[in-house]
Design an enzyme around this catalytic site. Structure first.
Site, PDB file in Angstrom:
ATOM      1  N   PRO A  10      18.882 -25.899  11.963  1.00  0.00           N
ATOM      2  CA  PRO A  10      17.788 -27.089  11.867  1.00  0.00           C
ATOM      3  C   PRO A  10      17.028 -27.122  10.447  1.00  0.00           C
ATOM      4  O   PRO A  10      16.473 -26.016  10.032  1.00  0.00           O
ATOM      5  CB  PRO A  10      16.942 -26.967  12.887  1.00  0.00           C
ATOM      6  CG  PRO A  10      17.222 -25.471  13.519  1.00  0.00           C
ATOM      7  CD  PRO A  10      18.584 -25.246  13.116  1.00  0.00           C
ATOM      8  N   ASN A  11      17.046 -28.136  10.129  1.00  0.00           N
ATOM      9  CA  ASN A  11      16.082 -28.581   8.774  1.00  0.00           C
ATOM     10  C   ASN A  11      16.471 -27.953   7.397  1.00  0.00           C
ATOM     11  O   ASN A  11      15.824 -28.338   6.548  1.00  0.00           O
ATOM     12  CB  ASN A  11      14.744 -28.098   9.010  1.00  0.00           C
ATOM     13  CG  ASN A  11      14.185 -28.820  10.394  1.00  0.00           C
ATOM     14  OD1 ASN A  11      14.002 -30.089  10.544  1.00  0.00           O
ATOM     15  ND2 ASN A  11      13.486 -27.819  11.154  1.00  0.00           N
ATOM     16  N   ARG A  18      11.311 -30.240   2.373  1.00  0.00           N
ATOM     17  CA  ARG A  18      10.549 -29.679   3.502  1.00  0.00           C
ATOM     18  C   ARG A  18       9.765 -28.273   2.706  1.00  0.00           C
ATOM     19  O   ARG A  18      10.527 -27.572   2.169  1.00  0.00           O
ATOM     20  CB  ARG A  18      11.480 -28.999   4.480  1.00  0.00           C
ATOM     21  CG  ARG A  18      10.862 -28.036   5.279  1.00  0.00           C
ATOM     22  CD  ARG A  18      11.753 -27.556   6.623  1.00  0.00           C
ATOM     23  NE  ARG A  18      11.271 -26.786   7.450  1.00  0.00           N
ATOM     24  CZ  ARG A  18      11.855 -25.376   7.983  1.00  0.00           C
ATOM     25  NH1 ARG A  18      12.976 -25.116   7.262  1.00  0.00           N
ATOM     26  NH2 ARG A  18      11.223 -24.727   8.407  1.00  0.00           N
ATOM     27  N   TYR A  23      10.653 -22.942   0.403  1.00  0.00           N
ATOM     28  CA  TYR A  23      11.919 -22.999   0.257  1.00  0.00           C
ATOM     29  C   TYR A  23      12.548 -23.523  -1.082  1.00  0.00           C
ATOM     30  O   TYR A  23      13.612 -23.604  -1.111  1.00  0.00           O
ATOM     31  CB  TYR A  23      12.618 -24.120   1.447  1.00  0.00           C
ATOM     32  CG  TYR A  23      12.324 -23.592   2.833  1.00  0.00           C
ATOM     33  CD1 TYR A  23      12.894 -22.597   3.415  1.00  0.00           C
ATOM     34  CD2 TYR A  23      10.997 -24.012   3.674  1.00  0.00           C
ATOM     35  CE1 TYR A  23      12.638 -22.088   4.766  1.00  0.00           C
ATOM     36  CE2 TYR A  23      10.840 -23.606   4.875  1.00  0.00           C
ATOM     37  CZ  TYR A  23      11.718 -22.703   5.286  1.00  0.00           C
ATOM     38  OH  TYR A  23      11.275 -22.047   6.605  1.00  0.00           O
ATOM     39  N   ASN A  75      22.786 -19.163   8.231  1.00  0.00           N
ATOM     40  CA  ASN A  75      21.394 -19.303   8.083  1.00  0.00           C
ATOM     41  C   ASN A  75      21.046 -20.126   9.555  1.00  0.00           C
ATOM     42  O   ASN A  75      20.975 -21.275   9.556  1.00  0.00           O
ATOM     43  CB  ASN A  75      20.953 -20.006   7.012  1.00  0.00           C
ATOM     44  CG  ASN A  75      19.523 -20.137   6.859  1.00  0.00           C
ATOM     45  OD1 ASN A  75      18.775 -20.062   8.015  1.00  0.00           O
ATOM     46  ND2 ASN A  75      18.993 -20.585   5.629  1.00  0.00           N
ATOM     47  N   ALA A  78      15.392 -21.865  12.150  1.00  0.00           N
ATOM     48  CA  ALA A  78      14.286 -21.838  13.318  1.00  0.00           C
ATOM     49  C   ALA A  78      15.242 -21.264  14.518  1.00  0.00           C
ATOM     50  O   ALA A  78      14.462 -20.439  15.317  1.00  0.00           O
ATOM     51  CB  ALA A  78      13.817 -22.723  13.918  1.00  0.00           C
ATOM     52  N   ASP A  88      24.990 -14.795  21.168  1.00  0.00           N
ATOM     53  CA  ASP A  88      26.129 -14.555  22.036  1.00  0.00           C
ATOM     54  C   ASP A  88      27.636 -15.219  21.570  1.00  0.00           C
ATOM     55  O   ASP A  88      28.616 -14.699  21.835  1.00  0.00           O
ATOM     56  CB  ASP A  88      25.952 -15.198  23.777  1.00  0.00           C
ATOM     57  CG  ASP A  88      24.858 -14.106  24.199  1.00  0.00           C
ATOM     58  OD1 ASP A  88      24.645 -13.100  23.849  1.00  0.00           O
ATOM     59  OD2 ASP A  88      24.505 -14.611  25.385  1.00  0.00           O
ATOM     60  N   GLU A  99      24.158 -12.840   7.718  1.00  0.00           N
ATOM     61  CA  GLU A  99      22.817 -13.605   8.147  1.00  0.00           C
ATOM     62  C   GLU A  99      22.138 -13.870   6.660  1.00  0.00           C
ATOM     63  O   GLU A  99      22.088 -13.038   6.039  1.00  0.00           O
ATOM     64  CB  GLU A  99      21.972 -12.741   9.150  1.00  0.00           C
ATOM     65  CG  GLU A  99      20.678 -13.561   9.180  1.00  0.00           C
ATOM     66  CD  GLU A  99      19.819 -12.681  10.025  1.00  0.00           C
ATOM     67  OE1 GLU A  99      18.813 -13.308  10.799  1.00  0.00           O
ATOM     68  OE2 GLU A  99      19.619 -11.556  10.180  1.00  0.00           O
ATOM     69  N   HIS A 101      18.625 -15.815   4.830  1.00  0.00           N
ATOM     70  CA  HIS A 101      17.450 -16.540   4.953  1.00  0.00           C
ATOM     71  C   HIS A 101      16.997 -17.037   3.487  1.00  0.00           C
ATOM     72  O   HIS A 101      17.109 -16.236   2.690  1.00  0.00           O
ATOM     73  CB  HIS A 101      16.319 -15.800   5.668  1.00  0.00           C
ATOM     74  CG  HIS A 101      16.751 -15.880   7.186  1.00  0.00           C
ATOM     75  ND1 HIS A 101      16.690 -17.186   8.177  1.00  0.00           N
ATOM     76  CD2 HIS A 101      17.398 -14.816   7.865  1.00  0.00           C
ATOM     77  CE1 HIS A 101      17.160 -16.675   9.235  1.00  0.00           C
ATOM     78  NE2 HIS A 101      17.614 -15.478   9.290  1.00  0.00           N
ATOM     79  N   ILE A 102      16.584 -18.152   3.180  1.00  0.00           N
ATOM     80  CA  ILE A 102      16.329 -18.620   1.823  1.00  0.00           C
ATOM     81  C   ILE A 102      14.993 -18.141   1.574  1.00  0.00           C
ATOM     82  O   ILE A 102      14.602 -17.179   0.492  1.00  0.00           O
ATOM     83  CB  ILE A 102      16.320 -20.266   1.873  1.00  0.00           C
ATOM     84  CG1 ILE A 102      17.827 -20.673   2.027  1.00  0.00           C
ATOM     85  CG2 ILE A 102      15.482 -20.615   0.304  1.00  0.00           C
ATOM     86  CD1 ILE A 102      17.756 -22.164   2.093  1.00  0.00           C
ATOM     87  N   SER A 103      13.867 -18.073   2.633  1.00  0.00           N
ATOM     88  CA  SER A 103      12.689 -17.419   2.503  1.00  0.00           C
ATOM     89  C   SER A 103      12.709 -15.956   2.826  1.00  0.00           C
ATOM     90  O   SER A 103      13.655 -15.518   3.869  1.00  0.00           O
ATOM     91  CB  SER A 103      11.573 -18.125   3.044  1.00  0.00           C
ATOM     92  OG  SER A 103      11.726 -18.233   4.553  1.00  0.00           O
ATOM     93  N   ARG A 108       6.815 -13.601   6.588  1.00  0.00           N
ATOM     94  CA  ARG A 108       6.049 -14.962   7.263  1.00  0.00           C
ATOM     95  C   ARG A 108       5.599 -14.744   8.384  1.00  0.00           C
ATOM     96  O   ARG A 108       5.091 -13.387   8.664  1.00  0.00           O
ATOM     97  CB  ARG A 108       7.116 -16.002   7.072  1.00  0.00           C
ATOM     98  CG  ARG A 108       7.666 -16.213   5.829  1.00  0.00           C
ATOM     99  CD  ARG A 108       8.397 -17.240   5.782  1.00  0.00           C
ATOM    100  NE  ARG A 108       7.822 -18.669   6.280  1.00  0.00           N
ATOM    101  CZ  ARG A 108       8.754 -19.635   6.462  1.00  0.00           C
ATOM    102  NH1 ARG A 108       9.938 -19.653   6.666  1.00  0.00           N
ATOM    103  NH2 ARG A 108       8.144 -20.825   7.158  1.00  0.00           N
ATOM    104  N   ARG A 112       8.684 -14.994  13.223  1.00  0.00           N
ATOM    105  CA  ARG A 112       9.756 -15.010  12.460  1.00  0.00           C
ATOM    106  C   ARG A 112      10.454 -13.800  12.069  1.00  0.00           C
ATOM    107  O   ARG A 112      11.456 -13.748  11.494  1.00  0.00           O
ATOM    108  CB  ARG A 112       9.596 -15.760  10.964  1.00  0.00           C
ATOM    109  CG  ARG A 112       9.106 -17.282  11.262  1.00  0.00           C
ATOM    110  CD  ARG A 112       9.017 -18.017  10.099  1.00  0.00           C
ATOM    111  NE  ARG A 112       8.339 -19.287  10.236  1.00  0.00           N
ATOM    112  CZ  ARG A 112       8.780 -20.329  10.360  1.00  0.00           C
ATOM    113  NH1 ARG A 112      10.301 -20.236  10.693  1.00  0.00           N
ATOM    114  NH2 ARG A 112       8.273 -21.713  10.533  1.00  0.00           N
TER     115      ARG A 112
END
Length: 144
Positions: A10-11, A18, A23, A75, A78, A88, A99, A101-103, A108, A112
């Site tokens: 999401p997002n 955003r 980001y 990624n 959220a 699962d 995995e 993650h940009i940030s 944070r 998170r």
């Protein structure tokens, strides 16, 4: 040629709009263009999938089991911190997963710092911006 599925939660489609201080200012289309260019460099096939809906992400992971996908770069955004369903699904298909993650989620808010999806991933590239996707793709291309 290995087929890599890139999943964004999401997002992520709102990149550039955003929270650009977190980001960055590059938009989602720039990310997709970069991923496609890296796929050409690495000699792999890539499919990009983005959804704001948890069930759609679970469905796409499950489909990867039988559509020739070698590995997944994910990624979960959220859903990283909330979705046992995505964890699962990743465990169920048993495909190598990375995995992204940009940030830096560890820098944070405390909530998170927990990554459910990450429990099913072999590698993690956190806080590297778009470059994390390239590293995840490289890992899968060179795996074995």
């Amino acid at each position: 040629m290995r087929k890599i599925l890139i999943i964004n939660g999401p997002n992520i489609n709102m990149l550039g709009i955003r929270e650009p201080k977190i980001y960055g200012k590059q938009n989602y289309q720039t990310l997709i263009s970069s991923i496609n260019a890296w796929a050409n460099e690495l000699g792999c096939e890539v499919e990009c999938f983005q959804s704001n809906h948890e069930g759609d992400i679970v469905d796409r992971i499950q489909k990867a089991y039988s559509d020739g996908t070698y590995g997944i770069v994910i990624n979960p955004a959220a859903y990283t911190h909330t979705s046992v369903a995505i964890l699962d699904a990743l465990k169920a298909v048993g495909l190598p997963a990375v995995e992204i993650h940009i940030s830096d989620i560890n820098e944070r808010e405390a909530f998170r710092h927990i990554s459910y999806a990450g429990l099913a991933c072999e590698e993690h590239y956190i806080g590297l911006g778009f470059e994390g996707y390239k590293k995840g793709m490289e890992y899968l291309v060179n795996r074995d």
